[in-house]
Design a protein around this motif. Structure first.
Motif, PDB file in Angstrom:
ATOM      1  N   GLY A 118      -8.208   6.508  -0.940  1.00 47.16           N
ATOM      2  CA  GLY A 118      -8.695   7.279   0.056  1.00 47.16           C
ATOM      3  C   GLY A 118      -9.426   8.508  -0.406  1.00 47.16           C
ATOM      4  N   CYS A 121     -13.115   7.872   3.669  1.00 47.14           N
ATOM      5  CA  CYS A 121     -12.560   6.837   3.311  1.00 47.14           C
ATOM      6  C   CYS A 121     -13.610   5.542   3.156  1.00 47.14           C
ATOM      7  CB  CYS A 121     -11.512   6.551   4.174  1.00 47.14           C
ATOM      8  SG  CYS A 121     -11.832   5.989   5.980  1.00 47.14           S
ATOM      9  N   ALA A 159      -6.644   7.531   5.728  1.00 49.09           N
ATOM     10  CA  ALA A 159      -7.663   8.078   6.438  1.00 49.09           C
ATOM     11  C   ALA A 159      -7.292   9.469   7.048  1.00 49.09           C
ATOM     12  CB  ALA A 159      -8.456   7.189   7.469  1.00 49.09           C
ATOM     13  N   VAL A 190      -5.541   2.261   2.376  1.00 47.88           N
ATOM     14  CA  VAL A 190      -6.560   3.273   2.584  1.00 47.88           C
ATOM     15  C   VAL A 190      -5.979   4.170   3.512  1.00 47.88           C
ATOM     16  CG1 VAL A 190      -9.026   3.667   3.067  1.00 47.88           C
ATOM     17  CG2 VAL A 190      -8.696   1.528   1.947  1.00 47.88           C
TER      18      VAL A 190
END
Length: 200
Positions: free
Chosen positions: A22, A120, A112, A110
């Motif tokens: 990220g 991201c 965010a 990931v």
């Protein structure tokens, strides 16, 4: 995935590798630290005035350190099965490390931040282009705009079926939920690929 033979038993030890990626300041180090059963390995350095021109602190002005290589943590699922977590550095200048860290990964998380959702995109693109299954976990920050999962998915132009969920990277239970969701998703993706390969 690696397997090694124990001296005392013939059972194999299976290790699953998961990346946590990220943008800068999104909570990767925090997530790895909150779920790891061992003291996490961290490669954090103090932010300095020299990096002010390249590290955008907008929205994370209180941040004083940054990961310069990786974070590492471990979770034991059951005897003979462990998950190794590798947190990636967030700044552009460290992205050359991502290819090395991604080798052999089951999948990725990931993280965010809705205040800096654009940050991201590079991680999303990286995993999509390499065919690595991933989930998007929106880390809730105080005062950050709150959006439904489908709104985040549309804003990031995610492929259909990519899971999006909300988490609190500081809470172990929340981090574990994210990892479980990823393992389930990665299992479905890999099973579908095996089926395609066998029928193609």
């Amino acid at each position: 995935m690696d397997s090694v033979r124990s001296d005392s038993a013939s059972a194999q030890v299976l290790a699953l590798k998961i990346l946590v990626a990220g943008g800068f300041g999104v909570g990767k180090t925090t997530l790895v630290g909150s779920v790891s059963e061992i003291r996490p390995l961290r490669t954090e350095e103090q932010l300095t005035q020299a990096g002010a021109a390249v590290d955008d602190l907008g929205g994370v002005e209180q941040k004083t350190t940054t990961t310069v290589a990786m974070d590492f943590g471990r979770i034991t699922i059951r005897e003979g099965l462990s998950v190794y977590l590798f947190g990636t550095p967030g700044q552009d200048r460290f992205w050359f490390l991502w290819d090395e860290l991604a080798q052999g990964a089951l999948g990725a998380v990931v993280l965010a931040d809705t205040r800096r959702l654009d940050d991201c995109f590079p991680a999303v693109d990286f995993f999509e282009h390499r065919g690595i299954p991933f989930v998007v976990a929106v880390n809730r920050f105080s005062g950050a705009p709150q959006h439904a999962a489908d709104e985040v998915a549309r804003a990031l132009d995610l492929d259909s079926g990519t899971p999006v969920m909300v988490c609190d990277a500081r809470r172990r239970a929340s981090g574990k939920e994210v990892l479980i969701r990823l393992v389930e998703h990665a299992g479905r993706v890999h099973a579908a690929r095996l089926l395609d390969a066998s029928t193609g």
